[in-house]
Write an enzyme that holds these catalytic residues in place. Structure first.
Site, PDB file in Angstrom:
ATOM      1  N   GLU A 144     -48.731 -16.680 -63.732  1.00 38.81           N
ATOM      2  CA  GLU A 144     -49.953 -15.966 -64.118  1.00 38.81           C
ATOM      3  C   GLU A 144     -49.565 -15.574 -65.360  1.00 38.81           C
ATOM      4  OE1 GLU A 144     -52.000 -13.540 -61.578  1.00 38.81           O
ATOM      5  OE2 GLU A 144     -53.376 -15.461 -60.419  1.00 38.81           O
ATOM      6  N   GLU A 321     -54.046 -20.625 -55.612  1.00 42.63           N
ATOM      7  CA  GLU A 321     -54.291 -19.295 -54.650  1.00 42.63           C
ATOM      8  C   GLU A 321     -55.818 -19.080 -54.465  1.00 42.63           C
ATOM      9  OE1 GLU A 321     -52.544 -15.607 -56.423  1.00 42.63           O
ATOM     10  OE2 GLU A 321     -50.675 -16.927 -57.008  1.00 42.63           O
TER      11      GLU A 321
END
Ligand code: GAL
Length: 639
Positions: A144, A321
């Site tokens: 991320e 995710e």
């Protein structure tokens, strides 16, 4: 490509004696993928230069032996504590010039050369060891980028790198930078801001009042490029040692680096989807909407990112995710309504995902994410999402392969425009993402399936409607390509409002070929002073004064032109409300010969080449066209 499922697993968090049982349970559940390793640097290299790969060898072997395919993450989002002793100045600096501290994650500056060398070293070691491992079937770089506000750093390292970046951007004859070119492009005659040398240029923080927007925009572009370079450093190393595809896991509504540019170096785009957390802290919805969808998430926010990342991945994308229960990080963290984990997963598949992986396998009893659900509870019993995943696994095993997108409606998304809007919003709360998302929502309530396209698209064949709102800088090539596309084109507000260096161009915006419309001045409005339109809808937040001989399509109640059109293009000179955008888009669809529907709140659809999906995001059943859609449900029509 088959639709597949997976999970995120942290072998280093659990006794080795439990790994085999975990792996067997994952495989029995019907999972294909298991992502590991992305935060494990201190386990892989407990002290500088002393590697310990034995445990990872065993973990990969155990998972692989159970039939799982491993996604191996590079651990560069979590430099160990010893790294700071080697590179005390590697921390990113916040806008106030304070270092971000050790004690969580992402505590590094993208411009720090010493840290980048350390990253190259650990990635090389991992790639050498696992690049040809048969169980390692994909890689993830870092974790991320941009999370926790980490793209932009005001460090010394960033300042030096920014100066070099500027020299290259304003090269002059000698290739060492032409400072007069920079002064001219930025308009530095204003307030005596001229520089004599690139080495005098600082970062645009801590100035007395706002910095020159040209300076700020350049710094935003530079910061984005630093992420691209950081990622490329890793992909270059991996590519030399593996043939497995490389992905990165992007986020929801993080726009401070150009994901298309990062994605160009990757094989797969993936993103991390937390619908309930996003509704609370990222969508920007009204309290009523938040209450209504508290356990379901916003009906369009995930879909928007699915479409965006399908474009970033040039067709190949995953959810790396997926939220399976309450998370820990939003202002409020409710549990999903029964059925929503299945709905979210099917929605991703409907938008073309190859894989949906759940974060995480088992809830952690320790540290920052204790309050974050997994598929298993900390005591190893099944958490509520587990039975939905089991159902899904059996559903996808009989379902068709990933369906190609098939729509004639496109929406352009431009990260550079987002930088420009955030440098110069002109009114509180105005954001490019907010504008584009509102257009997307209006399209979805009309029952449209949408392809998101990057701003450098030149081939628009197959599209009958193209929306390109808010493209602050619109290169001539794009204007021309849109004109030639033959599609109905909807642009504005603020399209073409600035040149590439953030000055107002003359002739005045939008300067579109084939349509005589000029924005003579602009205003931003208080949220409580909407300008109602004649007919449905209103302009809110921001409005432009339009002049010219183009046809007036939309007029405010006090008689001002709000939208004008000529040839195949309509220019919208204001930030419309939901009704206003629906009106504009429905008209454009009619002209383009694209069918629309009038979907009830929370019911959405998505078409692929072979299937039509219906998603009811409401907590109650909804009837549409004589058909009943149960609460929190997916319905799939196959012709
Ligand atoms: C993501 C992150 C994961 C985990 C998760 C919790 O942003 O990639 O590591 O922190 O959020 O929701």
């Amino acid at each position: 490509m088959k639709r597949t499922l997976g999970t995120c697993y942290y072998p280093e968090h659990w006794p080795k004696s439990t790994w085999k049982d975990d792996a067997t349970r994952m495989a029995d559940l019907g999972l294909t993928w298991v992502r590991i390793g992305e935060f494990a640097w201190s386990q892989l290299e407990p002290t500088a230069g002393a590697y310990d790969f034995g445990w990872l060898d065993d973990a990969i072997e155990t998972l692989g032996a159970a039939g799982l395919r491993v996604v191996l993450g590079t651990p560069t989002a979590t430099p160990p504590r010893w790294m700071l002793d080697r590179h005390p100045d590697m921390l990113a600096m916040d806008p106030k010039g304070r270092p971000r501290k050790f004690g969580s994650r992402r505590h590094y500056c993208f411009s720090h050369e010493g840290y980048k060398q350390e990253c190259a070293r650990i990635v090389t070691a991992l790639a050498r060891r696992y690049g040809r491992n048969p169980h390692v079937a994909a890689w993830q770089t870092d974790n991320e980028y941009g999370c926790h506000d980490t793209t932009i750093s005001y460090s010394e390292a960033a300042r030096s790198a920014f100066r070099l970046w500027l020299r290259a951007r304003y090269p002059g004859d000698g290739n060492d930078g032409d400072i007069d070119a920079l002064n001219g492009a930025w308009g530095n005659v204003f307030w005596s801001m001229k520089y004599d040398d690139f080495d005098q240029i600082g970062l645009p923080n801590l100035t007395v009042t706002e910095p020159n927007p040209a300076h700020s925009l350049a710094f935003r572009r530079f910061s984005s490029d630093q992420v691209v370079r950081f990622n490329r450093l890793q992909t270059d190393i991996l590519r030399a040692r593996t043939n497995a595809p490389i992905a990165h896991n992007y986020m929801g509504r993080i726009t401070d680096f150009d994901h298309f540019a990062v994605g160009a170096d990757l094989d797969i785009a993936s993103w991390d989807s937390y619908p309930l957390g996003f509704l609370e802290d990222r969508v920007g919805a009204t309290p009523d909407h938040q209450r209504r969808f508290a356990r379901q998430g916003d009906p369009d926010f995930q879909a928007f990112h699915h479409d965006l990342y399908r474009a970033v991945g040039r067709g190949r994308w995953w959810v790396m995710e997926q939220q399976p229960g309450p998370v820990n990080w939003a202002p409020y963290n409710p549990a999903p309504l029964p059925g929503m984990v299945r709905l979210w997963s099917w929605e991703a598949f409907a938008h073309g995902a190859e894989a949906v992986c759940y974060f995480r396998w088992r809830q952690a009893p320790m540290a920052q994410e204790q309050m974050h659900a997994g598929l298993l509870r900390p005591d190893n019993a099944e958490a509520p999402a587990m039975h939905e995943v089991r159902q899904l696994a059996s559903e996808i095993s009989g379902a068709p392969a990933v369906g190609a997108s098939c729509t004639s409606v496109a929406l352009i998304f431009d990260y550079d425009a987002d930088f420009a809007w955030s440098v110069q919003p002109h009114g509180q709360g105005l954001s490019y993402f907010g504008l584009v998302f509102q257009v997307y929502q209006a399209m979805r309530t009309l029952g449209l399936s949408i392809d998101i396209l990057p701003p450098d698209t030149t081939d628009f064949s197959g599209y009958r409607l193209i929306a390109a709102p808010g493209l602050m800088h619109m290169p001539d090539a794009l204007k021309e390509a849109l004109l030639q596309s033959g599609a109905q084109v909807v642009v504005g507000p603020r399209s073409g409002a600035r040149d590439q260096d953030m000055s107002i161009p003359v002739p005045l915006p939008p300067a579109l070929p084939g349509i005589d419309v000029t924005v003579s001045y602009v205003e931003s409005l208080r949220p409580d002073m909407p300008v109602p339109l004649q007919g449905d809808g209103a302009v809110t937040h921001y409005v432009e004064a339009l002049e010219g001989s183009a046809t007036v399509d939309l007029v405010s109640q006090d008689g001002a032109a709000i939208a004008m059109s000529g040839m195949n293009t309509q220019y919208v000179g204001g930030w419309l409300d939901h009704q206003g955008w629906r009106r504009v888009l429905r008209q454009a669809c009619t002209k383009a010969g694209v069918d629309t529907l009038n979907l009830p709140e929370g019911l959405r659809l998505r078409d692929t080449e072979t299937e039509r999906f219906w998603f009811n995001h409401n907590a109650k059943p909804v009837t549409f066209s004589g058909r009943v859609f149960p609460a929190a449900s997916v319905s799939r029509d196959t012709p």
